[in-house]
Every structure is written in C-alpha cells, then in structure tokens.
Design an enzyme around this catalytic site. Structure first.
Site, PDB file in Angstrom:
ATOM      1  CG  ASP A   1      36.375  39.572  37.505  1.00 24.25           C
ATOM      2  OD1 ASP A   1      36.672  40.759  37.270  1.00 24.25           O
ATOM      3  OD2 ASP A   1      36.956  38.899  38.379  1.00 24.25           O
ATOM      4  CB  SER A   2      38.194  42.484  33.939  1.00 23.66           C
ATOM      5  OG  SER A   2      39.046  42.119  35.012  1.00 23.66           O
TER       6      SER A   2
ATOM      7  N   GLY B   1      40.394  47.789  36.524  1.00 21.03           N
ATOM      8  CA  GLY B   1      40.780  48.570  37.696  1.00 21.03           C
ATOM      9  C   GLY B   1      41.301  49.951  37.396  1.00 21.03           C
TER      10      GLY B   1
ATOM     11  CB  CYS C   1      35.045  41.931  39.891  1.00 28.01           C
ATOM     12  SG  CYS C   1      36.088  43.356  39.456  1.00 28.01           S
ATOM     13  CG  ASN C   2      36.698  43.189  45.880  1.00 24.66           C
ATOM     14  OD1 ASN C   2      37.348  42.211  45.540  1.00 24.66           O
ATOM     15  ND2 ASN C   2      36.033  43.224  47.022  1.00 24.66           N
ATOM     16  CB  THR C   3      37.201  47.145  40.445  1.00 20.94           C
ATOM     17  OG1 THR C   3      38.447  47.186  41.147  1.00 20.94           O
ATOM     18  CG2 THR C   3      37.089  48.387  39.569  1.00 20.94           C
TER      19      THR C   3
ATOM     20  CB  CYS D   1      41.600  42.754  43.805  1.00 13.83           C
ATOM     21  SG  CYS D   1      41.657  42.214  42.069  1.00 13.83           S
ATOM     22  CB  THR D   2      38.123  38.138  43.180  1.00 12.90           C
ATOM     23  OG1 THR D   2      37.928  38.801  41.929  1.00 12.90           O
ATOM     24  CG2 THR D   2      36.964  38.492  44.105  1.00 12.90           C
ATOM     25  CG  HIS D   3      42.552  39.262  39.244  1.00 19.39           C
ATOM     26  ND1 HIS D   3      41.376  39.923  38.978  1.00 19.39           N
ATOM     27  CD2 HIS D   3      42.983  38.759  38.052  1.00 19.39           C
ATOM     28  CE1 HIS D   3      41.104  39.838  37.682  1.00 19.39           C
ATOM     29  NE2 HIS D   3      42.064  39.129  37.098  1.00 19.39           N
TER      30      HIS D   3
END
Length: 265
Positions: free
Chosen positions: A7-8, A40, A79-81, A186-188
């Site tokens: 993930d980012s 994103g 991460c969805n993106t 978004c998992t954030h």
C-alpha cells in the site's frame, strides 16, 4: 507462513491487524511507499508501477532477525485504488506461484439493505470505470452515491486532528442526508471509522473490507483462522523498499498500536 502487504502508507494497517489476529504465527511484511504517496491522485500507469515495486521489494525482506530471506506465501493489496489499477498486472507477474489478494469496496452487502448507499473513496477510485462497474453490478437497485473524499487519506496518514475533521466534514457534506449505509472504499478510512460515524450523526452503518480480505487471504493460502496459535510471527516494514519501522502516525490508531506490539525486524 509469510504474508506481504502493499500500500502507499498506513491504510494497510486494519487489514494487516485482522490477519495478525487470525494467524498470530504468520510473519507480515508491510511494504509502504512514503516516497511516492499518495497514490490516489496519480495516473493509473504510475500506480501500477508503484504497486509492482512495492510487491517486488517484499520478495527478500527479512521479517525477524536471522530468519533469512524468502518469497512471501501471499501478496495482499489492502488498497482500493491500487487494486483497481494494479491487481491484473500483479497477478500476471506473481500468480500462480504466489496468490495475490486485492481489496474490493463492499458495495454488495451495503446495498443489500435497500439503500440509499454512499461510497466514500479517493478521487482516483471514484472516477474509475472499475468502481462504477461494481456499483452497476452489485448496487441491487439501491440508490448509490459516489463521494470523492478529497484529502482524507492524506489526513489519516498524517494523523493531524484538524485535517481529519476538515476532510471528513467535506465528505459528510456531500453524502445525501437520507443515506443508510456508507461503504469505506479506501482502507485508510477504516482507521477513523468512529470519527466518520460521528460526522454523519451516528445514523449510518459503515461497511469495510478488512475482515473479508483477511479471510480471503487465508482461504487462498488454504489455512484456517487460528487466533489461539502461539504469537511467533514477526513484522517487517519497508519504506519505498528500504527497511524501516512503523511510521509514528500508525500509533494514532488501534490497528497500528496492535502491530507495534509485534516483534519488529
């Protein structure tokens, strides 16, 4: 058993913590990308490149001192993106030897109640044909409103209260008043779910993907959940490919605090 997460930034924490709770014997490699975040707002081509780089960086990572390098048994993209843009490329690169598990916004269970539904996600995911296709396929006739949450992932990453409140308020203002369910795309966002519920007046049900992705990871590995196993697994963190520790902002959230208690490489 070694499981990599790509993930980012700290959006992966809720999924990684869910896997840790289900299999405390597993070694976890958390591959973050602080040099190029947020993803994103980047082009799909850039996102694909960063996801590939993050996954490849985990191939020889060492989760616990003296364990030695070895390839992961699974790669998770919490991460969805990144899943929207990079999952096909990742699977072409690593499967069938290493299963790759993506993250899909849980639109179907949210819409099962009849709606209306709002899907909170990053700007890139909101405008993607992939998310629109999920809404068309799984919306089940419910009214579904996409909400681009400008700056929310970045605010979660920083942990700054004022930025969080402003970004959540921005998204809440764009969520129809009659909304019954909100999909956190978004998992954030999963890390600040209580703040989101508060901003929406406690009137909605939130749907997140962390538990489902953790369960799918174990299914792909062919192992059961075993939360009572000895906690022998370690955690390694990579920052754009470099060995690192958990970011300080991770400790603002329960999932980060749980992972911080795990032995670090």
């Amino acid at each position: 058993m070694r499981i990599s997460f790509v993930d980012s930034g700290i959006g992966m924490l809720s999924t990684a913590a869910a896997v840790r709770a289900a299999r405390p014997d597993a070694d976890l490699v958390l591959s973050m990308d602080p040099d190029h975040m947020p993803w994103g707002s980047r082009t799909p081509e850039t996102i694909v490149g960063r996801v590939l780089a993050g996954a490849r960086a985990t191939l020889d990572a060492e989760p616990v001192p003296g364990a030695g390098g070895c390839a992961p048994d699974a790669i998770v993209v919490p991460c969805n993106t990144a899943s929207v843009h990079g999952l096909t490329t990742l699977r072409a690169a690593f499967e069938p030897e290493i299963p790759v598990i993506g993250t899909v916004p849980p639109i179907k269970p949210a819409a099962a109640g009849g709606g209306p539904v709002a899907v909170w996600s990053t700007e890139a995911t909101t405008r993607s044909r992939y998310q629109q296709g999920l809404i068309e396929e799984f919306g089940q006739g419910a009214a579904v409103t996409p909400v681009a949450c400008v700056g929310l992932a970045e605010a979660v990453e920083s942990g700054e209260a004022a930025a969080l409140d402003a970004a959540i308020a921005y998204a809440a203002e764009r969520t129809p008043a009659q909304t019954a369910a909100v999909v956190l795309g978004c998992t954030h966002y999963d890390l600040v779910r209580e703040r989101i519920i508060g901003a929406l007046g406690g009137r909605v049900e939130l749907f997140t993907a962390a538990a489902a992705v953790a369960a799918q990871t174990l299914r792909r590995l062919g192992v059961p959940a075993a939360p009572d196993m000895p906690a022998t697994g370690g955690v390694a963190v990579l920052a754009s490919g470099r060995p690192a520790g958990l970011p300080a902002s991770a400790l603002n959230y329960a999932a980060g605090q749980a992972l911080a208690r795990v032995p670090q490489a």
